[in-house]
Scaffold this motif. Structure first.
Motif, PDB file in Angstrom:
ATOM      1  N   VAL A   2       0.834  -1.197   0.000  1.00 55.79           N
ATOM      2  CA  VAL A   2       0.000   0.000   0.000  1.00 55.79           C
ATOM      3  C   VAL A   2       0.876   1.258   0.000  1.00 55.79           C
ATOM      4  N   PRO A   3       1.015   1.918  -1.164  1.00 56.65           N
ATOM      5  CA  PRO A   3       1.746   3.186  -1.181  1.00 56.65           C
ATOM      6  C   PRO A   3       0.868   4.266  -0.553  1.00 56.65           C
ATOM      7  N   VAL A   4       1.447   5.092   0.301  1.00 56.94           N
ATOM      8  CA  VAL A   4       0.621   6.118   0.966  1.00 56.94           C
ATOM      9  C   VAL A   4       1.302   7.476   0.935  1.00 56.94           C
ATOM     10  N   HIS A   5       0.551   8.459   0.489  1.00 55.25           N
ATOM     11  CA  HIS A   5       1.035   9.837   0.469  1.00 55.25           C
ATOM     12  C   HIS A   5      -0.048  10.714   1.102  1.00 55.25           C
ATOM     13  N   ASN A   6       0.247  11.243   2.285  1.00 54.34           N
ATOM     14  CA  ASN A   6      -0.712  12.089   3.012  1.00 54.34           C
ATOM     15  C   ASN A   6      -2.067  11.403   3.189  1.00 54.34           C
ATOM     16  N   GLU A   7      -2.035  10.253   3.835  1.00 54.00           N
ATOM     17  CA  GLU A   7      -3.240   9.447   4.039  1.00 54.00           C
ATOM     18  C   GLU A   7      -3.533   9.267   5.523  1.00 54.00           C
ATOM     19  N   GLU A   8      -3.203  10.259   6.370  1.00 53.11           N
ATOM     20  CA  GLU A   8      -3.322  10.060   7.819  1.00 53.11           C
ATOM     21  C   GLU A   8      -4.715   9.588   8.245  1.00 53.11           C
ATOM     22  N   ASN A  19       5.425   4.663   2.972  1.00 50.76           N
ATOM     23  CA  ASN A  19       5.145   6.083   3.164  1.00 50.76           C
ATOM     24  C   ASN A  19       5.951   6.885   2.149  1.00 50.76           C
ATOM     25  N   ASP A  20       5.231   7.482   1.212  1.00 51.72           N
ATOM     26  CA  ASP A  20       5.871   8.141   0.075  1.00 51.72           C
ATOM     27  C   ASP A  20       5.997   9.644   0.338  1.00 51.72           C
ATOM     28  N   GLY A  21       6.855   9.976   1.298  1.00 51.99           N
ATOM     29  CA  GLY A  21       7.130  11.388   1.559  1.00 51.99           C
ATOM     30  C   GLY A  21       5.939  12.192   2.034  1.00 51.99           C
ATOM     31  N   ARG A  62      11.608  10.980   0.577  1.00 46.53           N
ATOM     32  CA  ARG A  62      10.822  12.096   0.023  1.00 46.53           C
ATOM     33  C   ARG A  62       9.724  11.499  -0.843  1.00 46.53           C
ATOM     34  N   ASN A  63       8.964  12.332  -1.486  1.00 45.46           N
ATOM     35  CA  ASN A  63       7.910  11.850  -2.379  1.00 45.46           C
ATOM     36  C   ASN A  63       8.515  11.410  -3.715  1.00 45.46           C
ATOM     37  N   PHE A  64       8.378  10.116  -4.031  1.00 46.00           N
ATOM     38  CA  PHE A  64       8.911   9.594  -5.288  1.00 46.00           C
ATOM     39  C   PHE A  64       7.804   9.273  -6.283  1.00 46.00           C
ATOM     40  N   GLY A  65       6.565   9.284  -5.843  1.00 47.60           N
ATOM     41  CA  GLY A  65       5.457   8.894  -6.723  1.00 47.60           C
ATOM     42  C   GLY A  65       5.038   7.467  -6.436  1.00 47.60           C
ATOM     43  N   LYS A  66       3.791   7.200  -6.754  1.00 51.28           N
ATOM     44  CA  LYS A  66       3.177   5.919  -6.387  1.00 51.28           C
ATOM     45  C   LYS A  66       3.914   4.705  -6.958  1.00 51.28           C
ATOM     46  N   GLU A  67       4.366   4.815  -8.228  1.00 54.02           N
ATOM     47  CA  GLU A  67       4.991   3.641  -8.856  1.00 54.02           C
ATOM     48  C   GLU A  67       6.304   3.281  -8.162  1.00 54.02           C
ATOM     49  N   MET A 119      -2.395  -2.215  -3.475  1.00 52.76           N
ATOM     50  CA  MET A 119      -3.715  -1.602  -3.212  1.00 52.76           C
ATOM     51  C   MET A 119      -3.552  -0.134  -2.887  1.00 52.76           C
ATOM     52  N   ASP A 120      -4.550   0.677  -3.267  1.00 51.61           N
ATOM     53  CA  ASP A 120      -4.587   2.077  -2.849  1.00 51.61           C
ATOM     54  C   ASP A 120      -5.172   2.157  -1.443  1.00 51.61           C
ATOM     55  N   ALA A 121      -4.762   3.188  -0.701  1.00 50.87           N
ATOM     56  CA  ALA A 121      -5.218   3.312   0.683  1.00 50.87           C
ATOM     57  C   ALA A 121      -6.628   3.886   0.798  1.00 50.87           C
ATOM     58  N   ASP A 122      -7.141   4.457  -0.297  1.00 55.66           N
ATOM     59  CA  ASP A 122      -8.425   5.171  -0.185  1.00 55.66           C
ATOM     60  C   ASP A 122      -9.648   4.283  -0.373  1.00 55.66           C
ATOM     61  N   LEU A 123      -9.436   2.971  -0.382  1.00 60.23           N
ATOM     62  CA  LEU A 123     -10.504   1.984  -0.503  1.00 60.23           C
ATOM     63  C   LEU A 123     -11.213   2.046  -1.858  1.00 60.23           C
ATOM     64  N   GLN A 124     -10.565   2.692  -2.843  1.00 63.17           N
ATOM     65  CA  GLN A 124     -11.114   2.604  -4.197  1.00 63.17           C
ATOM     66  C   GLN A 124     -10.906   1.202  -4.761  1.00 63.17           C
ATOM     67  N   ASP A 125      -9.936   0.477  -4.207  1.00 62.50           N
ATOM     68  CA  ASP A 125      -9.786  -0.944  -4.531  1.00 62.50           C
ATOM     69  C   ASP A 125     -10.526  -1.705  -3.428  1.00 62.50           C
TER      70      ASP A 125
HETATM   71  N1  UDP Z   1       0.205   7.827  -3.620  1.00 60.73           N
HETATM   72  C1  UDP Z   1       1.570   7.725  -3.370  1.00 60.73           C
HETATM   73  N2  UDP Z   1       2.414   8.704  -3.838  1.00 60.73           N
HETATM   74  C2  UDP Z   1       1.961   9.770  -4.556  1.00 60.73           C
HETATM   75  C3  UDP Z   1       0.564   9.833  -4.829  1.00 60.73           C
HETATM   76  C4  UDP Z   1      -0.274   8.845  -4.362  1.00 60.73           C
HETATM   77  O1  UDP Z   1       2.024   6.776  -2.730  1.00 60.73           O
HETATM   78  O2  UDP Z   1       2.771  10.629  -4.938  1.00 60.73           O
HETATM   79  C5  UDP Z   1      -0.694   6.777  -3.103  1.00 60.73           C
HETATM   80  C6  UDP Z   1      -1.966   7.286  -2.445  1.00 60.73           C
HETATM   81  O3  UDP Z   1      -1.745   7.594  -1.072  1.00 60.73           O
HETATM   82  C7  UDP Z   1      -2.921   6.117  -2.654  1.00 60.73           C
HETATM   83  C8  UDP Z   1      -2.486   5.576  -4.010  1.00 60.73           C
HETATM   84  O4  UDP Z   1      -1.150   6.029  -4.211  1.00 60.73           O
HETATM   85  O5  UDP Z   1      -2.779   5.116  -1.665  1.00 60.73           O
HETATM   86  C9  UDP Z   1      -3.383   6.087  -5.131  1.00 60.73           C
HETATM   87  O6  UDP Z   1      -3.411   7.504  -5.092  1.00 60.73           O
HETATM   88  P1  UDP Z   1      -4.685   8.329  -5.536  1.00 60.73           P
HETATM   89  O7  UDP Z   1      -5.904   7.788  -4.847  1.00 60.73           O
HETATM   90  O8  UDP Z   1      -4.387   9.765  -5.357  1.00 60.73           O
HETATM   91  O9  UDP Z   1      -4.711   8.001  -7.094  1.00 60.73           O
HETATM   92  P2  UDP Z   1      -5.917   7.672  -8.092  1.00 60.73           P
HETATM   93  O10 UDP Z   1      -7.112   7.227  -7.281  1.00 60.73           O
HETATM   94  O11 UDP Z   1      -6.154   8.932  -8.816  1.00 60.73           O
HETATM   95  O12 UDP Z   1      -5.340   6.588  -8.949  1.00 60.73           O
END
Ligand code: UDP
Ligand code: MG
Length: 197
Positions: free
Chosen positions: A30-36, A66-68, A94-99, A117-123
């Motif tokens: 689970v990559p997370v960026h500002n997901e407190e 935790n991605d920055g 630091r923030n490297f991006g989700k990938e 998986m995304d942290a926002d429960l969209q998955d």
């Molecule tokens: N995320 C991350 N680094 C980033 C941007 C997003 O790790 O620079 C994480 C984010 O916290 C989430 C997942 O990647 O768990 C998907 O992000 P988001 O919901 O913003 O993307 P989308 O729904 O648009 O694909």
């Protein structure tokens, strides 16, 4: 609950390998960026759908990367980790991006299979047991495909549709429409990904 996801795809020509029996470990990555505020609801939802699989011999790890984050995401993760040793936390500088965050998670994953998986429960977590079931049948990659985009904005629906069309027009390796990162990959696939530069 019938959220807009389905597990799918038994390619007609697939030669199914042997079913996987015995105990196994699966890591959610689970990559997370500002997901407190997302960490606790995410964990509650995935536990609800992964705890029952313990009876079938499938144990889960939860690898958060935790991605920055600039909020209290890391604090929330460390608290969660102290309460549940199945949780692992990777903290990027630091923030490297989700990938890149996903790649870091896969590098640390020693489970028999992984599910990004995304942290926002969209998955939706209720799909996890379906992915695991297909893996246990012998599949090495099980894709989750969105059956509906009704909850997306018009713009997102159009841009997503354009993405798959343009990508599949120019790319040799096609992506099935409405399939994102949410999938299960077997250890063999993890190793193949890790061998890439
Ligand atoms: N995320 C991350 N680094 C980033 C941007 C997003 O790790 O620079 C994480 C984010 O916290 C989430 C997942 O990647 O768990 C998907 O992000 P988001 O919901 O913003 O993307 P989308 O729904 O648009 O694909
Ligand atoms: Mg999202």
């Amino acid at each position: 609950m019938n959220a807009p996801f389905l597990h799918i795809d038994r390619p007609a020509s697939s030669g199914i390998a042997h079913p996987r029996t015995g105990t196994a470990t699966v890591a959610l990555i689970v990559p997370v960026h500002n997901e407190e505020s997302a960490i606790a609801p995410f964990l509650a939802a995935v536990r609800e759908h992964t705890d029952p699989l313990k009876q079938a011999g499938v144990a889960f790890d939860f690898i958060f990367v935790n991605d920055g984050s600039s909020d209290a995401t890391l604090d929330r993760l460390i608290e969660a980790q102290q309460a549940d040793p199945r949780i692992r936390v990777i903290d990027l500088s630091r923030n490297f991006g989700k990938e890149a965050a996903l790649t870091a998670g896969l590098d640390c994953c020693d489970a028999d299979a992984a599910i990004p998986m995304d942290a926002d429960l969209q998955d939706p977590p209720h799909v996890i047991p379906l992915l695991v079931e297909k893996w246990r049948e012998g599949f090495e990659v099980v894709l989750a495909k969105r059956a509906s985009r009704a909850s997306d904005s018009f713009l997102k629906q159009r841009s997503a549709s354009m993405f798959y069309r343009v990508h599949n027009w120019i790319a040799q390796q096609k992506i099935p429409q409405d399939v994102g990162d949410f999938r299960l990959i077997d250890r063999q696939v993890i190793e193949a990904l890790r061998s890439l530069p």
